[in-house]
Design an enzyme around this catalytic site. Structure first.
Site, PDB file in Angstrom:
ATOM      1  N   SER A  18     -38.703  32.450 -10.483  1.00 53.96           N
ATOM      2  CA  SER A  18     -39.179  32.218  -9.118  1.00 53.96           C
ATOM      3  C   SER A  18     -39.854  33.479  -8.627  1.00 53.96           C
ATOM      4  O   SER A  18     -39.521  34.592  -9.073  1.00 53.96           O
ATOM      5  CB  SER A  18     -38.003  31.877  -8.196  1.00 53.96           C
ATOM      6  OG  SER A  18     -38.391  31.905  -6.832  1.00 53.96           O
TER       7      SER A  18
ATOM      8  N   TYR B 161     -30.015  34.130  -4.908  1.00 54.18           N
ATOM      9  CA  TYR B 161     -30.932  33.337  -5.721  1.00 54.18           C
ATOM     10  C   TYR B 161     -31.997  34.246  -6.334  1.00 54.18           C
ATOM     11  O   TYR B 161     -32.293  34.172  -7.529  1.00 54.18           O
ATOM     12  CB  TYR B 161     -31.575  32.264  -4.846  1.00 54.18           C
ATOM     13  CG  TYR B 161     -32.582  31.388  -5.546  1.00 54.18           C
ATOM     14  CD1 TYR B 161     -32.180  30.377  -6.406  1.00 54.18           C
ATOM     15  CD2 TYR B 161     -33.949  31.569  -5.336  1.00 54.18           C
ATOM     16  CE1 TYR B 161     -33.108  29.555  -7.041  1.00 54.18           C
ATOM     17  CE2 TYR B 161     -34.880  30.755  -5.961  1.00 54.18           C
ATOM     18  CZ  TYR B 161     -34.461  29.750  -6.808  1.00 54.18           C
ATOM     19  OH  TYR B 161     -35.371  28.953  -7.435  1.00 54.18           O
TER      20      TYR B 161
ATOM     21  N   LYS C 111     -32.821  35.035 -10.296  1.00 55.98           N
ATOM     22  CA  LYS C 111     -34.119  34.780 -10.906  1.00 55.98           C
ATOM     23  C   LYS C 111     -34.721  36.051 -11.494  1.00 55.98           C
ATOM     24  O   LYS C 111     -35.468  35.996 -12.490  1.00 55.98           O
ATOM     25  CB  LYS C 111     -35.064  34.133  -9.890  1.00 55.98           C
ATOM     26  CG  LYS C 111     -34.631  32.721  -9.491  1.00 55.98           C
ATOM     27  CD  LYS C 111     -34.504  31.801 -10.697  1.00 55.98           C
ATOM     28  CE  LYS C 111     -34.180  30.378 -10.321  1.00 55.98           C
ATOM     29  NZ  LYS C 111     -34.142  29.479 -11.502  1.00 55.98           N
TER      30      LYS C 111
END
Length: 254
Positions: free
Chosen positions: A145, A158, A162
C-alpha cells in the site's frame, strides 16, 4: 472487464483474500488470460458466489483465516490436488481494524494486524515455495500500500505492516532468485468495501486529489498483477510498483 476467451495458459495462481475487492479484481485478470485460480477468504458463501462469477470450471476456493497455519496448509494442498502446480502466489489478504494514533494503539491489535498482513504472507510464500516453486519457478506478488511507503496518519499500524510487506518482498526476491520473482504492488485508495471509510460520501472530493481524476478500481490492480506474473516482467524482481493515480505527484505541493 476482460473476459476469458477459451485460452488455457497452463499456469495456476493462488490468491488470498480474493472473494471481493482487489483480490477478486486480480482473480478476474488472471482467469481472463487463461490461468486456473484458487481464491481464499473468510466467508464461504461469499467465496462460492465469487467462484460462480469467475467460472467454476477454472476456479476453486478454500475458506479460512489467512493467519491460520492450518488454513495455509490446506489451501496449498488443495491447489496441488486440483491443478498439480502453483506457479503464482498473490498475497492480498489483509486487515485494518483500528483507526487512531499509534501512541494509543492497543499492542494486541498491532499484533493481529501483523499476523494477518505480514506473517500470513510469509507462511503462504513458504508453502508455495516448498510445494512447487522451489523446483519449478514462478512468481509472487505481495499487495502492499502507499501507506507502507509514506506516513499514514491514523492507520499507522496498517502502514507499518505494509512497509514490512515491502521489505518481505525484498528479502524473498533475494532468497528465491533466480527461479522465483517476487514483487509488490502499492495501491492508493481503491474503490472496495475494505477502503470504503476513506471515500464514502465524499468520493468526488477524494478523487479530486488525484492527478488522474479518479480513485482506483480493482481492475487497475488486476492489470498490474497480471503484468508482474507474466513473461513481460521476467527481468523484474524485488520491486514495489506504486499504482496511485498520480497522488504522489502532489507530495510537497501546497
Amino acid at each position: 472487464m476482460t473476459t476469458y476467451d477459451g485460452t488455457d495458459s497452463g499456469k495456476v495462481a493462488l490468491i488470498t483474500g480474493a472473494s471481493r475487492g482487489i483480490g477478486y479484481g486480480i482473480a478476474e485478470a488472471l482467469v481472463a488470460r487463461g490461468d486456473r485460480v484458487c481464491i481464499t477468504g473468510r466467508n464461504e458463501d461469499t467465496l462460492k458466489e465469487a467462484v460462480e462469477r469467475l467460472g467454476s470450471d477454472r476456479v476453486i476456493a478454500v475458506a479460512g483465516k489467512a493467519h491460520d497455519e492450518e488454513h495455509q496448509r490446506v489451501a496449498v494442498d488443495r491447489v496441488m490436488e486440483a491443478f498439480g502446480r502453483v506457479d503464482f502466489l498473490v498475497n492480498n489478504a489483509g486487515t485494518n481494524p483500528v483507526f487512531g494514533p499509534l501512541a494509543d494503539l492497543d499492542l494486541g491489535v498491532a499484533r493481529k494486524v501483523f499476523e494477518t498482513n505480514v506473517i500470513s504472507a510469509l507462511g503462504f510464500a513458504q508453502r508455495t515455495w516448498h510445494a512447487w516453486q522451489k523446483d519449478n519457478g514462478g512468481a509472487i506478488v505481495n499487495i502492499a500500500s502507499i501507506a507502507g511507503v509514506s506516513a499514514s496518519p491514523f492507520i499507522g499500524a496498517y502502514g507499518m505492516s505494509k512497509a514490512a510487506m515491502v521489505n518481505l518482498t525484498l528479502q524473498l526476491a533475494h532468497e528465491m532468485a533466480p527461479g522465483v520473482r517476487v514483487n509488490a504492488i502499492a495501491p492508493a485508495v481503491v474503490k472496495t468495501k475494505f477502503a470504503q471509510a476513506l471515500y464514502e460520501g465524499r468520493e468526488a472530493e477524494a478523487a479530486a486529489a488525484y492527478p488522474l481524476g479518479r480513485l482506483g478500481l480493482p481492475s487497475d490492480i488486476g492489470g498490474a498483477a497480471a503484468f508482474l506474473t507474466s513473461d513481460q516482467s521476467e527481468w523484474v524482481t524485488g520491486q514495489t510498483l506504486v499504482v496511485d493515480g498520480g497522488i504522489f505527484l502532489n507530495a510537497g505541493v501546497g
